[in-house]
Motif scaffolding. Structure first.
Motif, PDB file in Angstrom:
ATOM      1  N   TRP A  34      32.883   6.772  37.120  1.00 43.06           N
ATOM      2  CA  TRP A  34      33.723   5.750  35.867  1.00 43.06           C
ATOM      3  C   TRP A  34      35.132   5.862  36.513  1.00 43.06           C
ATOM      4  O   TRP A  34      35.842   6.864  37.650  1.00 43.06           O
ATOM      5  CB  TRP A  34      33.864   7.033  35.089  1.00 43.06           C
ATOM      6  CG  TRP A  34      32.822   6.995  33.784  1.00 43.06           C
ATOM      7  CD1 TRP A  34      31.691   8.055  33.581  1.00 43.06           C
ATOM      8  CD2 TRP A  34      32.203   6.196  33.328  1.00 43.06           C
ATOM      9  NE1 TRP A  34      31.016   8.263  32.636  1.00 43.06           N
ATOM     10  CE2 TRP A  34      30.470   6.751  32.897  1.00 43.06           C
ATOM     11  CE3 TRP A  34      32.134   4.357  32.775  1.00 43.06           C
ATOM     12  CZ2 TRP A  34      30.525   5.921  31.862  1.00 43.06           C
ATOM     13  CZ3 TRP A  34      31.471   3.918  31.298  1.00 43.06           C
ATOM     14  CH2 TRP A  34      30.623   4.678  31.422  1.00 43.06           C
ATOM     15  N   CYS A  45      34.548   1.765  33.120  1.00 39.68           N
ATOM     16  CA  CYS A  45      33.817   1.258  33.663  1.00 39.68           C
ATOM     17  C   CYS A  45      33.006   1.945  34.762  1.00 39.68           C
ATOM     18  O   CYS A  45      33.498   2.787  35.911  1.00 39.68           O
ATOM     19  CB  CYS A  45      34.062   0.163  34.187  1.00 39.68           C
ATOM     20  SG  CYS A  45      34.985  -1.354  33.147  1.00 39.68           S
ATOM     21  N   LYS A  68      32.102   0.613  28.600  1.00 34.67           N
ATOM     22  CA  LYS A  68      32.539   1.565  27.831  1.00 34.67           C
ATOM     23  C   LYS A  68      33.208   1.416  27.722  1.00 34.67           C
ATOM     24  O   LYS A  68      34.610   1.393  27.979  1.00 34.67           O
ATOM     25  CB  LYS A  68      31.875   2.679  27.999  1.00 34.67           C
ATOM     26  CG  LYS A  68      31.716   3.751  26.973  1.00 34.67           C
ATOM     27  CD  LYS A  68      31.625   5.585  27.096  1.00 34.67           C
ATOM     28  CE  LYS A  68      32.598   6.082  27.975  1.00 34.67           C
ATOM     29  NZ  LYS A  68      32.271   7.543  27.879  1.00 34.67           N
ATOM     30  N   ARG A  69      32.939   1.274  26.125  1.00 37.13           N
ATOM     31  CA  ARG A  69      34.427   1.194  25.295  1.00 37.13           C
ATOM     32  C   ARG A  69      34.480   2.322  24.083  1.00 37.13           C
ATOM     33  O   ARG A  69      33.254   2.665  23.125  1.00 37.13           O
ATOM     34  CB  ARG A  69      34.520  -0.364  24.090  1.00 37.13           C
ATOM     35  CG  ARG A  69      35.375  -0.280  22.981  1.00 37.13           C
ATOM     36  CD  ARG A  69      35.492  -1.274  22.384  1.00 37.13           C
ATOM     37  NE  ARG A  69      36.630  -1.995  21.255  1.00 37.13           N
ATOM     38  CZ  ARG A  69      37.061  -0.940  20.397  1.00 37.13           C
ATOM     39  NH1 ARG A  69      36.359   0.232  20.207  1.00 37.13           N
ATOM     40  NH2 ARG A  69      37.857  -1.153  19.666  1.00 37.13           N
ATOM     41  N   PRO A  70      34.998   3.227  23.956  1.00 39.17           N
ATOM     42  CA  PRO A  70      34.796   4.721  23.201  1.00 39.17           C
ATOM     43  C   PRO A  70      35.019   4.702  22.032  1.00 39.17           C
ATOM     44  O   PRO A  70      36.099   3.292  21.579  1.00 39.17           O
ATOM     45  CB  PRO A  70      36.131   5.387  23.931  1.00 39.17           C
ATOM     46  CG  PRO A  70      36.578   4.331  24.498  1.00 39.17           C
ATOM     47  CD  PRO A  70      36.760   3.409  24.999  1.00 39.17           C
ATOM     48  N   SER A  77      31.796   9.661  16.519  1.00 36.42           N
ATOM     49  CA  SER A  77      31.118   9.353  17.171  1.00 36.42           C
ATOM     50  C   SER A  77      29.143   9.116  17.161  1.00 36.42           C
ATOM     51  O   SER A  77      28.749  10.814  17.478  1.00 36.42           O
ATOM     52  CB  SER A  77      31.249   9.089  18.361  1.00 36.42           C
ATOM     53  OG  SER A  77      30.323   7.855  19.653  1.00 36.42           O
ATOM     54  N   PRO A  80      25.781   6.593  22.089  1.00 36.48           N
ATOM     55  CA  PRO A  80      26.212   5.082  22.205  1.00 36.48           C
ATOM     56  C   PRO A  80      25.536   3.653  22.032  1.00 36.48           C
ATOM     57  O   PRO A  80      24.249   4.030  21.396  1.00 36.48           O
ATOM     58  CB  PRO A  80      25.540   5.298  24.021  1.00 36.48           C
ATOM     59  CG  PRO A  80      24.846   6.216  24.284  1.00 36.48           C
ATOM     60  CD  PRO A  80      25.330   6.965  23.034  1.00 36.48           C
ATOM     61  N   PHE A  82      24.223   0.497  22.782  1.00 38.06           N
ATOM     62  CA  PHE A  82      24.138  -0.946  23.668  1.00 38.06           C
ATOM     63  C   PHE A  82      24.307  -1.645  23.135  1.00 38.06           C
ATOM     64  O   PHE A  82      23.538  -2.497  22.189  1.00 38.06           O
ATOM     65  CB  PHE A  82      22.861  -0.552  24.511  1.00 38.06           C
ATOM     66  CG  PHE A  82      23.169   1.071  25.494  1.00 38.06           C
ATOM     67  CD1 PHE A  82      23.225   1.035  26.879  1.00 38.06           C
ATOM     68  CD2 PHE A  82      23.257   2.661  24.843  1.00 38.06           C
ATOM     69  CE1 PHE A  82      23.238   2.220  27.721  1.00 38.06           C
ATOM     70  CE2 PHE A  82      23.055   3.145  25.893  1.00 38.06           C
ATOM     71  CZ  PHE A  82      23.257   3.341  27.010  1.00 38.06           C
ATOM     72  N   ALA A  96      31.056  -6.384  26.409  1.00 38.75           N
ATOM     73  CA  ALA A  96      31.949  -5.307  25.938  1.00 38.75           C
ATOM     74  C   ALA A  96      33.082  -5.001  26.158  1.00 38.75           C
ATOM     75  O   ALA A  96      33.962  -4.819  25.000  1.00 38.75           O
ATOM     76  CB  ALA A  96      31.243  -4.162  26.768  1.00 38.75           C
ATOM     77  N   ASP A 112      30.130   4.057  20.743  1.00 38.64           N
ATOM     78  CA  ASP A 112      31.052   3.739  21.840  1.00 38.64           C
ATOM     79  C   ASP A 112      29.989   2.433  22.502  1.00 38.64           C
ATOM     80  O   ASP A 112      28.513   2.811  22.217  1.00 38.64           O
ATOM     81  CB  ASP A 112      30.771   5.083  22.999  1.00 38.64           C
ATOM     82  CG  ASP A 112      31.439   6.295  22.619  1.00 38.64           C
ATOM     83  OD1 ASP A 112      32.312   6.273  22.209  1.00 38.64           O
ATOM     84  OD2 ASP A 112      30.476   6.872  22.796  1.00 38.64           O
ATOM     85  N   VAL A 114      29.203   0.021  25.164  1.00 39.04           N
ATOM     86  CA  VAL A 114      28.148   0.395  26.227  1.00 39.04           C
ATOM     87  C   VAL A 114      27.789  -0.813  26.921  1.00 39.04           C
ATOM     88  O   VAL A 114      26.702  -0.903  25.801  1.00 39.04           O
ATOM     89  CB  VAL A 114      26.981   1.658  26.552  1.00 39.04           C
ATOM     90  CG1 VAL A 114      26.858   1.217  28.002  1.00 39.04           C
ATOM     91  CG2 VAL A 114      28.301   2.963  25.886  1.00 39.04           C
ATOM     92  N   LEU A 190      24.350   9.039  30.502  1.00 36.25           N
ATOM     93  CA  LEU A 190      25.683   9.355  29.790  1.00 36.25           C
ATOM     94  C   LEU A 190      25.519  10.972  28.378  1.00 36.25           C
ATOM     95  O   LEU A 190      25.408  10.859  27.640  1.00 36.25           O
ATOM     96  CB  LEU A 190      25.233   8.418  28.652  1.00 36.25           C
ATOM     97  CG  LEU A 190      25.897   7.163  28.652  1.00 36.25           C
ATOM     98  CD1 LEU A 190      25.998   6.018  28.326  1.00 36.25           C
ATOM     99  CD2 LEU A 190      27.622   7.086  29.300  1.00 36.25           C
TER     100      LEU A 190
END
Length: 495
Positions: A34, A45, A68-70, A77, A80, A82, A96, A112, A114, A190
């Motif tokens: 990352w 990224c 990934k946008r947290p 959360s 993810p 996707f 994303a 998140d 992704v 992940l």
């Protein structure tokens, strides 16, 4: 934006897929490297090394790119979500980056987001070809003579050889099944026991393949603008032509009723027929820059404006072409916008261009062996779509695969999903690209494993179309609560 043959081979493929899935689950999850994204530093990224050929896990590898946008509230959360924008050739990483403008605040707070650039696309070892090979003579949307057909076959074969040489072994493994296996590898990397999914348009095919391979690893799945991966070449081309024709009728009806259409009060079908006749004769001129408009370019841009839909701009464009007076909506600008949606990000090299043909050609077996066969199919399409002639995207996808020397790794078949949670399907009744009959056919194949939400309007993909469509998906992702069976969402006004 491939079928009912080789039952024995397909059955063997199910056994092979099961074995590979078990092998993948038994191996150690890959590691993601990352870094902050250069484009959006607040996002992460990553790159992960994966097998080129999942049947040979110790063979050549490539690097898959993701972003990934947290979740806005990490404590809340749900893991993810996707996302895949379709294409084929769409960038999940770029999607994303723009997730904040697509998804609801509660989804952004809770998941998140992704995005993955599928193998062979954009930042994930893109399929590339030399500009010289791409510019060789012979490329055409529709050959009209035997000579042109033979030239297209030669073009496709030389281009495939060039792209394979420039790209390497990944060129032969960019089908949606391989993409689905990559997706599951990222899920494991992940540390997520299960995934959530949003697949738009061609991305729905990746979702379908994932559901076949890994049904128990799905928490929630939304497929929006659904592929029907069970169609042979004739129903594929003719259904797509019918979708384009239906969208033209929706536009013409709107022009009849709305003063926002610059063609209001005119016979829209006749205006368009006259434009096509001029384009066929080589006399249709774009008044904005004086260039000649090709008939296939006119049809392609018209059908592109059906996607959102952008009926006001389409009316302005057709009026400009018909009157010869420059307008705000220009043909050159429309072509530029269309090209931007189809041109994936590619590594910088002056003599290399990206190509997404093998993504389609490895997912669909649509063999056209002779010019006479292609001509017969086109004449049938003219009967289904007398004003639109054909879906340009479908026709060009088919002709780009004529003479393709590669293997169809993921040939068409009826969906075989067992043990998955209910898949939420969304589709517009007047979708120009993945028409409503595709969605209903796919839903029938999934049976109890699917629930379809119908948007009673025009345009391609519907999640963000209205509060109703958005709520149907959001509630499912957040609480696993499905909308009532048979849910319909009213159409919005395209003006």
């Amino acid at each position: 934006m491939r079928f009912q043959r080789l039952v024995g081979v397909l059955a063997a493929g199910v056994l092979l897929a099961t074995g590979l899935a078990q092998t993948a689950s038994a191996t150690k999850a890959p590691v993601i490297t990352w870094t902050p994204c250069a484009e959006v530093p607040a996002m992460s990224c990553g790159k992960v090394t994966l097998p080129v050929d999942w049947s040979k896990p110790n063979g050549p590898t490539f690097e898959l790119a993701l972003a990934k946008r947290p979740a806005d509230d990490p404590a809340a959360s749900k893991g993810p979500l996707f996302i895949n924008p379709g294409g084929p050739g769409g960038s999940g990483v770029s999607m994303a980056f723009n997730a904040g403008g697509l998804f609801s605040p509660e989804i952004l707070r809770t998941f998140d987001i992704v995005g993955i650039d599928p193998r062979g696309v954009a930042r994930s070892h893109p399929v590339v070809c030399t500009a010289e090979a791409m510019n060789q003579p012979g490329d055409t949307v529709l050959p009209r003579t035997q000579t042109e057909f033979d030239a297209l076959v030669r073009f496709n074969k030389q281009l495939a050889a060039d792209c394979r040489a420039q790209t390497g072994p990944l060129y032969d493994h960019v089908d949606s099944v391989s993409v689905a296996r990559d997706l599951d590898a990222v899920r494991a990397a992940l540390g997520a026991e299960k995934l959530n999914w949003y697949g738009a348009s061609y991305g729905s095919l990746t979702g379908q393949m994932y559901a076949e391979l890994f049904p128990h690893r799905i928490r929630s799945m939304v497929n929006d603008g659904n592929m029907d991966h069970s169609l042979g070449k004739w129903p594929f081309l003719l259904s797509e032509g019918g979708f384009a024709e239906d969208s033209f009728q929706q536009f013409a009806d709107w022009c009849d009723q709305s003063t926002n259409c610059t063609l209001h009060g005119q016979d829209v079908s006749k205006v368009y027929a006259d434009l096509l006749a001029k384009a066929d004769a080589g006399t249709l001129i774009d008044p904005s820059d004086g260039t000649t408009v090709d008939p296939w370019d006119l049809l392609d841009v018209t059908q592109f404006y059906f996607v959102r839909p952008r009926w006001v701009q389409l009316g302005q464009l057709l009026t400009s072409l018909s009157s010869g007076a420059a307008a705000k909506a220009t043909f050159a600008k429309a072509q530029s916008e269309l090209a931007a949606t189809r041109q994936p990000v590619v590594r910088a090299a002056a003599d290399l261009v990206a190509d997404v043909r093998p993504q389609f050609c490895e997912d669909w077996s649509l063999p056209v062996h002779t010019f006479s066969e292609l001509d017969a199919m086109y004449k049938a399409s003219l009967k289904v779509a007398p004003r639109m002639r054909a879906s340009v995207e479908a026709l060009s996808s088919m002709t780009e695969c004529i003479g393709f020397p590669g293997k169809v790794n993921n040939p068409q078949h009826r969906l075989r999903v067992q043990g998955a949670p209910t898949i939420l399907m969304m589709n517009g009744i007047h979708d120009p690209a993945t028409g409503y009959t595709w969605a209903t056919n796919a839903a029938r194949q999934l049976g109890k494993a699917a629930q379809l939400v119908t948007y009673d309007g025009a345009g391609h993909v519907v999640y963000s179309r209205t509060p109703c469509t958005r709520a149907a998906a959001d509630n499912y992702w957040l609480t696993l609560t499905l909308p009532a069976p048979g849910t319909h969402c009213a159409a919005s006004n395209p003006a």
